[in-house]
Design an enzyme around this catalytic site. Sequence first.
Site, PDB file in Angstrom:
ATOM      1  N   HIS A 233       0.856  -1.193   0.000  1.00 55.10           N
ATOM      2  CA  HIS A 233       0.000   0.000   0.000  1.00 55.10           C
ATOM      3  C   HIS A 233       0.889   1.239   0.000  1.00 55.10           C
ATOM      4  CE1 HIS A 233      -2.797   3.055   1.507  1.00 55.10           C
ATOM      5  NE2 HIS A 233      -3.774   2.240   1.140  1.00 55.10           N
ATOM      6  N   CYS A 271      -3.829   2.297  -4.662  1.00 55.70           N
ATOM      7  CA  CYS A 271      -4.768   3.100  -3.864  1.00 55.70           C
ATOM      8  C   CYS A 271      -4.893   4.457  -4.546  1.00 55.70           C
ATOM      9  CB  CYS A 271      -4.285   3.237  -2.427  1.00 55.70           C
ATOM     10  SG  CYS A 271      -5.383   4.309  -1.463  1.00 55.70           S
ATOM     11  N   HIS A 298      -7.776   0.009  -4.233  1.00 57.69           N
ATOM     12  CA  HIS A 298      -8.589   0.863  -3.352  1.00 57.69           C
ATOM     13  C   HIS A 298      -9.114   2.018  -4.200  1.00 57.69           C
ATOM     14  CE1 HIS A 298      -6.369  -0.127   0.708  1.00 57.69           C
ATOM     15  NE2 HIS A 298      -6.998  -1.173   0.195  1.00 57.69           N
ATOM     16  N   ASP A 346     -12.956   2.557  -1.004  1.00 53.94           N
ATOM     17  CA  ASP A 346     -12.184   2.940   0.172  1.00 53.94           C
ATOM     18  C   ASP A 346     -12.793   4.200   0.763  1.00 53.94           C
ATOM     19  OD1 ASP A 346     -10.200   2.865   2.064  1.00 53.94           O
ATOM     20  OD2 ASP A 346      -8.602   3.537   0.744  1.00 53.94           O
ATOM     21  N   HIS A 347     -12.828   4.241   2.043  1.00 58.48           N
ATOM     22  CA  HIS A 347     -13.382   5.372   2.806  1.00 58.48           C
ATOM     23  C   HIS A 347     -14.743   5.781   2.228  1.00 58.48           C
ATOM     24  CE1 HIS A 347      -8.987   6.483   3.978  1.00 58.48           C
ATOM     25  NE2 HIS A 347      -9.336   5.261   4.302  1.00 58.48           N
ATOM     26  N   TYR A 363     -14.823   4.585   7.562  1.00 53.73           N
ATOM     27  CA  TYR A 363     -15.399   3.270   7.276  1.00 53.73           C
ATOM     28  C   TYR A 363     -16.874   3.173   7.679  1.00 53.73           C
ATOM     29  CZ  TYR A 363     -10.810   1.838   5.813  1.00 53.73           C
ATOM     30  OH  TYR A 363      -9.630   1.731   5.118  1.00 53.73           O
TER      31      TYR A 363
HETATM   32  C1  DNO Z   1      -6.717   3.409   5.364  1.00 52.72           C
HETATM   33  C2  DNO Z   1      -6.010   2.275   4.833  1.00 52.72           C
HETATM   34  C3  DNO Z   1      -4.678   1.981   5.496  1.00 52.72           C
HETATM   35  C4  DNO Z   1      -4.146   0.707   4.904  1.00 52.72           C
HETATM   36  C5  DNO Z   1      -2.820   0.289   5.381  1.00 52.72           C
HETATM   37  C6  DNO Z   1      -2.325  -0.857   4.547  1.00 52.72           C
HETATM   38  O1  DNO Z   1      -7.881   3.502   5.217  1.00 52.72           O
HETATM   39  O2  DNO Z   1      -5.893   2.385   3.458  1.00 52.72           O
HETATM   40  O3  DNO Z   1      -4.844   1.804   6.861  1.00 52.72           O
HETATM   41  O4  DNO Z   1      -5.008  -0.321   5.264  1.00 52.72           O
HETATM   42  O5  DNO Z   1      -1.926   1.325   5.319  1.00 52.72           O
HETATM   43  O6  DNO Z   1      -1.312  -1.500   5.200  1.00 52.72           O
END
Ligand code: DNO
Length: 390
Positions: A233, A271, A298, A346-347, A363
Amino acid sequence: MEECWRWFGPEDPVPLAHIRQAGATGVVTALHHVAIGAAWPVAEIRRRKQEVAAAGLAWRVVESIPVSEDLKTRSGAWRAHLAAWQETLVRLGEEGIGTVCYNFMPVLDWTRTDLGYPLPSGARALRFDATDFAAFDIHLLARPGAAAEWGEPRAEAARARVTAMDEAARERLERNIIAGLPGSDAHYTLAMLRAALARYDGMGAAGLAQSLAEFLAAVVPAAAEAGVRLAIHPDDPPRPLLGLPRVVSTAADARRLLAAVPGPANGLTLCAGSYGVRADNDLPAMAREFAGRIHFVHLRATRREADPESFHEAAHLDGDVDMVALIAALLAAERGRGESLPMRPDHGHQMLDDLAKRTNPGYSAIGRLKGLAELRGVMRAVERLGVAGA
Ligand code: DNO
């Protein structure tokens, strides 16, 4: 792409049944209760896998196996932690969980200054304000040399900002930055943070890149052998913080770490929100260049503000990244690999009933439900019609 959803385990306020209703089929989770540096017990892996399966879902991706500070600094118990990391890969492979996300960010995992930034619509978003962060760094943490690193205009703005904050605002800022966001292993007091930073004194970006290369040389062969693909990531935000080096922020960083250990087991988490904070990261081009090495995606969209070092999380299709072009490039990459590529929304904004509930920052259920629905629409349309020019 396979629609997945992050679940923090039995404590997550969003239950598996709701994930199913959201239309996701894959779950992204980790054994957050196992101590950092220890191998994950087989019985615990199986128990989590069965719990997910009982809800009609499948555990597709591990996010994350934590990489301890000992491992990143190659000091203390790093050899034992490395052996445990490798052993966890073997155990996950045996259980058929073939994708592992992890990160190599020193000390702090993902970082925001505001967890409830009000949007004009009334929903709330996560935000990173560079002046607030500088105020924390220079005045609350009081890191030696911080003011000079930030430079005069920012240091001046940070001084004004901290002066205008009351005690509660200072405490909130400190908590937002160091109390640990969901999924990160970092929970610090100021004193603990200072001690953690000191371990990186003199390491520099070259030192951390070297440490990552050595880590990869040890874990990638173990992953390949176990039938697991690793997906690193990126740094969030993708630049150095608190004087610490960050080495997974740009396309050049990704190119370097992929070249360090060739082979598909050494891959990326693309991401869009993290890489997309930098205007010099062209996400669709990265999806094309790294096609065969992207194992996890992501999808979220950050928006840079008038102050270009500050950003907040926009709605999934409304950030700086060209999400339609990115999805088109990812679907092409997926066709090339001949099997589905796991993605997750994501988010998400805190909105509607989320606003009155306990939610893990970023989340919330409804915000991510909306994000997934929007992304699903784009995926279906691109699959059906293609995208001119993509
Ligand atoms: C946040 C996430 C991070 C991710 C870590 C991966 O929302 O994208 O916490 O899970 O950095 O190791």
